[in-house]
Design an enzyme around this catalytic site. Structure first.
Site, PDB file in Angstrom:
ATOM      1  N   GLY A  79      30.369  50.050  42.220  1.00 18.83           N
ATOM      2  CA  GLY A  79      29.980  51.203  41.322  1.00 18.83           C
ATOM      3  C   GLY A  79      29.016  51.031  40.416  1.00 18.83           C
ATOM      4  N   ALA A 112      35.717  63.068  47.883  1.00 15.53           N
ATOM      5  CA  ALA A 112      36.342  62.808  46.339  1.00 15.53           C
ATOM      6  C   ALA A 112      37.918  62.976  46.863  1.00 15.53           C
ATOM      7  CB  ALA A 112      36.087  63.627  45.133  1.00 15.53           C
ATOM      8  N   ASP A 118      35.046  52.189  39.226  1.00 16.67           N
ATOM      9  CA  ASP A 118      36.252  52.536  38.534  1.00 16.67           C
ATOM     10  C   ASP A 118      36.946  53.789  38.811  1.00 16.67           C
ATOM     11  OD1 ASP A 118      35.855  50.025  37.091  1.00 16.67           O
ATOM     12  OD2 ASP A 118      34.778  51.076  35.714  1.00 16.67           O
ATOM     13  N   ASP A 151      38.863  56.076  31.720  1.00 14.58           N
ATOM     14  CA  ASP A 151      38.164  55.164  32.998  1.00 14.58           C
ATOM     15  C   ASP A 151      36.876  55.634  33.401  1.00 14.58           C
ATOM     16  OD1 ASP A 151      40.640  54.105  32.364  1.00 14.58           O
ATOM     17  OD2 ASP A 151      41.373  53.850  34.374  1.00 14.58           O
ATOM     18  N   GLY A 152      36.036  56.402  32.499  1.00 11.86           N
ATOM     19  CA  GLY A 152      34.517  56.796  32.877  1.00 11.86           C
ATOM     20  C   GLY A 152      34.789  58.246  33.678  1.00 11.86           C
ATOM     21  N   ARG A 209      23.196  63.931  35.925  1.00  9.82           N
ATOM     22  CA  ARG A 209      23.379  62.746  36.856  1.00  9.82           C
ATOM     23  C   ARG A 209      21.860  62.686  37.558  1.00  9.82           C
ATOM     24  NH1 ARG A 209      27.387  60.294  39.440  1.00  9.82           N
ATOM     25  NH2 ARG A 209      29.298  60.579  38.156  1.00  9.82           N
TER      26      ARG A 209
HETATM   27  N1  LIG Z   1      32.487  59.907  50.266  1.00 17.58           N
HETATM   28  C1  LIG Z   1      32.373  60.651  49.004  1.00 17.58           C
HETATM   29  N2  LIG Z   1      31.648  61.348  48.543  1.00 17.58           N
HETATM   30  C2  LIG Z   1      31.688  61.958  47.292  1.00 17.58           C
HETATM   31  N3  LIG Z   1      32.575  61.471  46.578  1.00 17.58           N
HETATM   32  C3  LIG Z   1      33.242  60.369  46.743  1.00 17.58           C
HETATM   33  C4  LIG Z   1      33.224  59.963  47.918  1.00 17.58           C
HETATM   34  N4  LIG Z   1      33.953  58.853  48.154  1.00 17.58           N
HETATM   35  C5  LIG Z   1      34.632  58.688  46.688  1.00 17.58           C
HETATM   36  N5  LIG Z   1      34.329  59.699  45.982  1.00 17.58           N
HETATM   37  C6  LIG Z   1      34.483  59.969  44.604  1.00 17.58           C
HETATM   38  O1  LIG Z   1      33.468  59.419  43.631  1.00 17.58           O
HETATM   39  C7  LIG Z   1      33.985  59.257  42.526  1.00 17.58           C
HETATM   40  C8  LIG Z   1      33.042  58.160  41.963  1.00 17.58           C
HETATM   41  O2  LIG Z   1      33.142  56.888  42.796  1.00 17.58           O
HETATM   42  P1  LIG Z   1      33.105  55.275  42.532  1.00 17.58           P
HETATM   43  O3  LIG Z   1      34.009  55.056  41.204  1.00 17.58           O
HETATM   44  O4  LIG Z   1      33.087  54.770  43.688  1.00 17.58           O
HETATM   45  O5  LIG Z   1      31.304  55.036  41.964  1.00 17.58           O
HETATM   46  P2  LIG Z   1      30.777  55.284  40.357  1.00 17.58           P
HETATM   47  O6  LIG Z   1      31.183  56.562  39.806  1.00 17.58           O
HETATM   48  O7  LIG Z   1      29.132  54.981  40.854  1.00 17.58           O
HETATM   49  O8  LIG Z   1      31.300  54.004  39.687  1.00 17.58           O
HETATM   50  P3  LIG Z   1      31.865  53.952  38.416  1.00 17.58           P
HETATM   51  O9  LIG Z   1      33.277  54.651  38.423  1.00 17.58           O
HETATM   52  O10 LIG Z   1      32.235  52.678  38.071  1.00 17.58           O
HETATM   53  O11 LIG Z   1      30.824  54.696  37.220  1.00 17.58           O
HETATM   54  C9  LIG Z   1      35.432  58.746  42.817  1.00 17.58           C
HETATM   55  O12 LIG Z   1      36.082  59.141  41.707  1.00 17.58           O
HETATM   56  C10 LIG Z   1      35.730  59.382  43.906  1.00 17.58           C
HETATM   57  O13 LIG Z   1      36.533  60.311  44.064  1.00 17.58           O
END
Ligand SMILES: Nc1ncnc2c1ncn2[C@@H]1O[C@H](COP(=O)(O)OP(=O)(O)OP(=O)(O)O)[C@@H](O)[C@H]1O
Length: 561
Positions: free
Chosen positions: A287, A217, A244, A511-512, A352
């Protein structure tokens, strides 16, 4: 090489002054049609947005089935016209250069409108393959191939070099992109989606890609903030392949760095206009919610987003900054909500492991708990808002310091203290899997207004009905059904919880992502109209081309392909 068109309608194709081919334009009326420099000679949907350099390229070619065609590259209007020459009837199809992804001397396999590159495609001697993007249906964009056989290899090569050079000079087209892929976003398929649905478009368009797989993250955030200066200045586009959350990281880092370098104070909610980043943003929705990309393209289809990035589509998007006193907390380009939706998100984080069903589970749990939050919303309207809140807002609940004259309004024009079930602010229409028709009643992607909806405390049953109607009809439909909804178009607003009543200050769904409301301070929200440029087409401006009525009498694989 030039095309010389004589007054009697004949044209000669010449290379370095040597006549290669004579072209017969038939009647002068036909010549005027094909060699017109007047944009009004084209239908509005056929007019290119790219300014032309002037001149014509004309060649008589054949389709793969050996049927004669004339192809005209009208460089005044930047359109291509393919004219069927079958002796009896003449039909024409027109494509704009904006719709042309590339021209190649080899054919690429296309499956369901998405290219599949093997790297082993054989080079053709005489044929030039045009790859046009097109709107397959109301929402999705795809690629199609148009093979054109020239008389000689040199003529083909000449056309290819002229068209490729023209494409490279189009201002909107990106040449280099920095792409962040979150391998764990959504269902964990971002890497595969990028390789199969996105990269082939970028390769064909000749875009150089710097692909970074995020390791943690905030990796993308730190990368953008710490990027070497020369790379930052040369940036043409930042693309996120994820959800997002990943996009928000990139957006926040890019906006903050832009303001730092421009000497702007982003922390102050009343600072003068912020600087716009010099590059564009793009999202491939890999996502779980993909709300921003779904709102901009009306679909989270990967190929559609890839097409718009590759052809350099452009639209401006509003952004909202969130402040606590003189400190920037977050940046949002989607939706911000407090109350029931914030609590559902916070609760869902504990589940989750349940996957996407966790949202329904947490919605049920939160409804049973039935939270209510007393607080004060203050806001200032955008000039185009015609509704006067004084006529529609109920009186404040409890002891309101502003009504009692103990506090000033702090620069806001209106206020309302109440027990809320929802306070929802949409920066863009906010299309999500739960709100397929959009959450916002009025706001657009870059229309310079926020939609602020304030729903005072309602019963559990009423809240369920409210959420069901938003899902079924969208915010716009719901407002049509119930005009008593307190929705206003605003440019700035704030929220202050009333800690005399609330045991805990509650959380925001931004934004989620979760943002905690400080117990003793107001949060201030400020709109920055059209602050960023996005790789997305202004959907309002696109009309579906009517299908040709003569398609039934298919005579040409080029003109009616
Ligand atoms: N390699 C990684 N390992 C763990 N967390 C990560 C990694 N890369 C990014 N992240 C974090 O994961 C969070 C969520 O990722 P992302 O928004 O791409 O997917 P999502 O949560 O499934 O989709 P949405 O936000 O549309 O619900 C991001 O805020 C990012 O900081």
């Amino acid at each position: 090489m030039t095309i010389e068109v004589s007054k009697d309608g004949n044209a000669a194709l010449t290379i370095d002054g040597k006549v290669q081919q004579s072209l017969d334009f038939g009647t002068s009326g036909e010549k005027d049609n094909f060699l017109s420099t007047d944009p009004n000679s084209l239908l509005p949907s056929q007019r290119s947005q790219v300014p032309g350099e002037g001149g014509f390229l004309v060649a008589d070619v054949t389709s793969p089935h050996g049927i004669g065609h004339r192809v005209v590259f009208n460089r005044h209007l930047n359109v291509f016209q393919f004219i069927l020459l079958d002796g009896s009837r003449k039909h024409t199809v027109t494509f704009r250069i904006d719709e042309l992804l590339c021209v190649q001397d080899y054919s690429v396999k296309i499956k369901s409108g998405v290219p599949i590159l093997t790297g082993k495609e054989p080079i053709s001697t005489n044929t030039l393959f045009f790859y046009f993007v097109f709107r397959k249906d109301k929402k999705k964009w795809r690629l199609k191939e148009l093979p054109v056989r020239f008389a000689t290899p040199s003529e083909r090569n000449y056309w290819q070099s002229i068209i490729t050079a023209t494409l490279q000079c189009i201002r909107q087209r990106p040449h280099k992109l920095t792409i962040f892929v979150n391998p764990f976003g959504g269902k964990g398929k971002a890497r595969h989606i990028y390789k199969t649905q996105v990269e082939p478009f970028f390769k064909m368009a000749g875009i150089r890609c710097n692909v970074i797989e995020t390791q943690r993250a905030n990796h993308a955030h730190d990368f953008v903030k710490e990027m070497p200066q020369h790379e930052w200045e040369a940036l043409e586009g930042l693309v996120s392949v994820g959800g997002d959350g990943l996009f928000n990281e990139i957006l926040s880092a890019a906006i903050q760095r832009t303001q730092n370098e421009a000497g702007k104070d982003i922390n102050s909610p009343t600072a003068p206009r912020l600087s716009t980043p010099s590059f564009r943003f793009g999202i491939i929705g890999a996502g779980s919610a993909n709300s921003i990309v779904s709102t901009v393209h009306e679909t989270d289809d990967w190929a559609t987003a890839a097409v718009h990035i590759a052809i350099g589509s452009e639209c401006n998007v509003d952004v909202c900054t969130v402040h606590e006193n003189e400190k920037l907390l977050r940046i949002s380009a989607n939706a911000i909500s407090y109350g029931w939706l914030g609590d559902v998100l916070e609760d869902s984080e504990r589940f989750r492991w349940l996957g996407p069903i966790r949202y329904q589970w947490s919605a049920l749990r939160t409804t049973i708990r039935h939270p209510r939050y007393r607080g004060r919303v203050q806001f200032s309207l955008v000039p185009k808002e015609t509704q006067d809140p004084k006529n529609s807002l109920p009186p404040c609940v409890g002891e309101c310091p502003i009504c009692e004259g103990k506090e000033t309004a702090g620069g806001y024009d209106f206020h309302w203290q109440a027990d809320f079930t929802h306070v929802i602010c949409c920066v863009i229409p906010t299309i999500t899997p739960f709100t397929p028709y959009g959450l916002a009643p009025f706001t657009g992607i870059g229309d310079g207004s926020l939609d602020l909806a304030m729903v005072p405390q309602i019963s559990r049953c009423h809240n369920m009905q409210f959420m069901r109607k938003v899902a079924m009809y969208g915010g716009k439909g719901l407002y049509g059904l119930d005009r008593s909804l307190n929705v206003f178009r605003v440019e700035r607003w704030s929220f202050q919880p009333n800690m005399n009543i609330n045991a805990t200050p509650g959380v925001w769904n931004l934004d989620g992502e979760i943002l905690h409301q400080p117990a003793d301070a107001a949060l201030h929200f400020r709109l920055h109209p059209q602050l960023i440029s996005f790789f997305g087409r202004d959907v309002a401006g696109i009309e579906l081309a009517k299908r040709s009525v003569i398609k039934r009498h298919r005579k040409s694989s080029i003109v009616y392909k």
